[in-house]
Design an enzyme around this catalytic site. Structure first.
Site, short mmCIF file in Angstrom:
data_model
loop_
_atom_site.label_atom_id
_atom_site.label_comp_id
_atom_site.label_asym_id
_atom_site.label_seq_id
_atom_site.Cartn_x
_atom_site.Cartn_y
_atom_site.Cartn_z
CG ASP A 42 -2.27 0.99 1.08
OD1 ASP A 42 -3.21 0.33 0.95
OD2 ASP A 42 -1.82 2.19 1.01
CB THR A 60 -12.88 1.33 -8.96
OG1 THR A 60 -13.74 0.49 -8.16
CG2 THR A 60 -11.73 0.26 -9.34
CG LEU A 94 -15.25 -8.31 0.91
CD1 LEU A 94 -15.43 -7.18 1.81
CD2 LEU A 94 -13.60 -8.92 1.00
CG ASN A 96 -22.30 -4.91 -5.93
OD1 ASN A 96 -22.31 -6.22 -5.26
ND2 ASN A 96 -21.09 -4.18 -5.49
CG LEU A 105 -37.05 -8.41 -0.73
CD1 LEU A 105 -38.08 -9.54 -0.55
CD2 LEU A 105 -37.38 -7.49 -1.86
CB CYS A 112 -19.97 -1.42 -2.97
SG CYS A 112 -18.26 -1.74 -2.17
CE LYS A 119 -22.29 -3.91 5.45
NZ LYS A 119 -22.42 -5.12 4.74
C1 UGA Z 1 -21.90 -4.87 -1.26
C2 UGA Z 1 -22.34 -6.15 -1.67
O1 UGA Z 1 -23.47 -7.03 -0.93
C3 UGA Z 1 -21.16 -7.19 -1.66
O2 UGA Z 1 -21.61 -8.66 -2.16
C4 UGA Z 1 -20.08 -6.78 -2.63
O3 UGA Z 1 -19.11 -7.50 -2.53
C5 UGA Z 1 -19.78 -5.24 -2.19
O4 UGA Z 1 -21.02 -4.49 -2.30
C6 UGA Z 1 -18.63 -4.69 -2.96
O5 UGA Z 1 -18.81 -4.38 -4.29
O6 UGA Z 1 -17.58 -4.90 -2.55
P1 UGA Z 1 -21.45 -3.77 0.99
O7 UGA Z 1 -21.40 -2.51 0.46
O8 UGA Z 1 -20.65 -4.37 2.02
O9 UGA Z 1 -21.55 -5.03 0.07
O10 UGA Z 1 -23.19 -3.67 1.74
P2 UGA Z 1 -24.42 -4.26 1.72
O11 UGA Z 1 -24.53 -5.57 2.96
O12 UGA Z 1 -24.88 -4.82 0.31
O13 UGA Z 1 -25.55 -3.22 2.02
C7 UGA Z 1 -25.38 -2.13 1.11
C8 UGA Z 1 -26.36 -1.15 1.84
O14 UGA Z 1 -27.90 -1.65 1.49
C9 UGA Z 1 -26.41 -0.95 3.07
O15 UGA Z 1 -26.60 0.74 3.24
C10 UGA Z 1 -27.45 -1.44 3.88
O16 UGA Z 1 -28.29 -0.96 5.02
C11 UGA Z 1 -28.78 -1.54 2.59
N1 UGA Z 1 -29.69 -2.33 2.59
C12 UGA Z 1 -29.51 -3.90 2.44
C13 UGA Z 1 -30.98 -2.00 2.81
O17 UGA Z 1 -31.43 -1.04 2.90
N2 UGA Z 1 -32.04 -3.15 2.60
C14 UGA Z 1 -31.74 -4.54 2.64
O18 UGA Z 1 -32.43 -5.22 2.51
C15 UGA Z 1 -30.36 -4.87 2.34
#
Ligand code: UGA
Length: 438
Positions: free
Chosen positions: A30, A85, A150, A213, A255, A265, A328
């Protein structure tokens, strides 16, 4: 296997430690000296459950170290690009500066028998252009694309126990065989437990990631759009989600209606996907993602509007407690956080906002000095005219409504994540509002 990871953020640092934990010898590279020093000392530079344990154990095994010196990569065989990115500052597309810099820094240290693997989320076509970049520099190392899936908060588990592994291989058969052999060796423990491996070309692997995504973002915005209709009709979106989720073609996950998705992401990936579709002349194919983005942004503004209404039409001189700052729970990441957006907007309109987050108070203090931070929910809510629950941390889901009522000015709570039980809170004397539920 001797592996370098280039970029030691949420993705790269976890990947480096996890790969070392399954027996590989890993060098994490890094450009940030402080981050490298912290990692070498076993101090995680970010909050990620389970990471400290895997990091300290891997360091103690002698198979993991971190460096800012790319010449250390000389003896290593596989080089994994894990840099960010982000969205471009003034456009919707992805900023590939860090990816290009990573490859350029590696080039002087690559042998023709080496393998370069991309894990960053990139616009389709990037892998092919990176391969050209290697060849233009006279390097014949094989290049493959191997996207990661992940989730923050589950990063270690998702890295060590992925539900699938995607290999994006080059068209050249000999190069593809070399890349595949390296991938099979790296992921041997995962392959032993029969983790599905999906194989395609570069473009396919790149598109798998952004499609996944985008689908997740679409699911969230779908249920949030239904929540808007629920709000106009008195229906209950959580019951609808439960009922449709029982159809295994739909499934119950992603959901949860609320204030929408944030993070480093989903928001930038759907925008970069649309931008790339535009460049490819297929703008209309992804036109629906614009609506996904709009629905998502609308949820945040909706909370600002109902908060103003709850406060009698004005934020001026009102005290608002905000529970949660991260995008989150179980992460300290505040990038594109709906909670921080709402808190800042309300503060900008004249409210005195007191925010609390189990892990991100310091970050909020540094990045948004106009927001007052408090130790915990009870301190934040002291004397508040309104309480907003915006990130569903366990600490907040388990709040005692009776105790919280004793400290607030007005017992009015807006649950932006549908995380609390309406009956319990109303029984404790609260005016309780949530998203798409009567
Ligand atoms: C997301 C994807 O879920 C991963 O599979 C992916 O690898 C990652 O992006 C990435 O591209 O690196 P992440 O950003 O850690 O992961 O978060 P998520 O768990 O997907 O949640 C994203 C957002 O959606 C959060 O703000 C969460 O609160 C919201 N969310 C999630 C909702 O509002 N409702 C839901 O039912 C689920």
């Amino acid at each position: 296997m001797k592996i370098t990871t280039v970029g030691c953020g949420y993705l790269g640092a976890v990947y480096a430690a996890s790969m070392a934990s399954i027996g590989h010898e890993v060098l994490g590279l890094d450009v940030d000296q402080k981050k490298v020093d912290d990692l070498n000392a076993g101090i995680p530079p970010f909050h990620e459950p389970g990471f400290e344990k895997v990091l300290t154990e891997a360091l103690a095994s002698g198979r993991l170290r971190f460096s800012t010196d790319y010449s250390d990569a000389e003896d290593y065989r596989a080089h994994v690009i894990c840099v960010g990115t982000p969205q471009q500052v003034d456009a919707a597309g992805a900023d590939l500066t860090y990816v290009h810099a990573a490859v350029d820094s590696l080039i002087p240290h690559l042998d023709d028998t080496d393998v370069v693997l991309g894990r960053s989320t990139v616009p389709v076509g990037t892998a092919a252009s990176l391969r050209d970049r290697l060849r233009a520099a006279g390097v014949n190392a094989a290049l493959a694309w191997n996207p990661e899936f992940l989730r923050e908060g589950f990063a270690v588990k998702d890295t060590l126990h992925p539900d699938r592994i995607v290999y994006g291989l080059p068209d050249d058969a000999e190069e593809a065989a070399r890349a595949r052999a390296a991938l099979d060796e790296m992921y041997a423990p995962m392959l032993e437990v029969e983790t599905p491996v999906v194989v395609g070309n570069y473009a396919t692997a790149e598109l798998v990631k952004v499609s996944a995504n985008s689908f997740l973002a679409t699911k969230i915005s779908f249920i949030n759009a239904v929540a808007e209709v629920c709000e106009a009709t008195g229906a209950d979106v959580s019951v609808i989600a439960e009922a449709i989720g029982l159809d295994d073609r739909i499934g119950p996950k992603f959901l949860r209606a609320g204030i929408g998705f944030g993070g480093g992401c989903l928001p930038k990936d759907i925008r970069a996907f649309m931008a790339r579709a535009g460049e490819l002349g297929v703008t209309e194919a992804l036109g629906f993602l614009r609506e996904v983005d709009h629905v998502n942004n609308r949820r945040r503004d909706h909370v600002v509007n109902i908060a103003r209404r709850a406060l009698g039409g004005t934020f001026t001189d009102k005290r608002v407690a905000v529970l949660g700052a991260t995008f989150k729970p179980d992460s300290d990441d505040t990038r594109q956080s709906p909670a921080l957006y709402i808190a800042s907007k309300i503060s900008g309109r004249g409210a005195n906002v007191v925010i609390t987050d189990p892990v991100a108070n310091e970050r909020v203090h540094a990045e948004r000095p106009n927001l007052e931070t408090a130790e915990d929910a009870y301190a934040a809510a002291a004397g508040a005219d309104l309480v907003l629950l915006l990130t569903e941390w366990k600490e907040f889901r388990e709040l005692d409504p009776v105790r919280l009522r004793e400290v607030v000015g007005t017992a009015h709570l807006i649950d932006g994540r549908n995380a609390l039980d309406p009956e319990t809170w109303r029984a404790a004397g609260w005016t309780y509002e949530s998203m798409g539920r009567p």
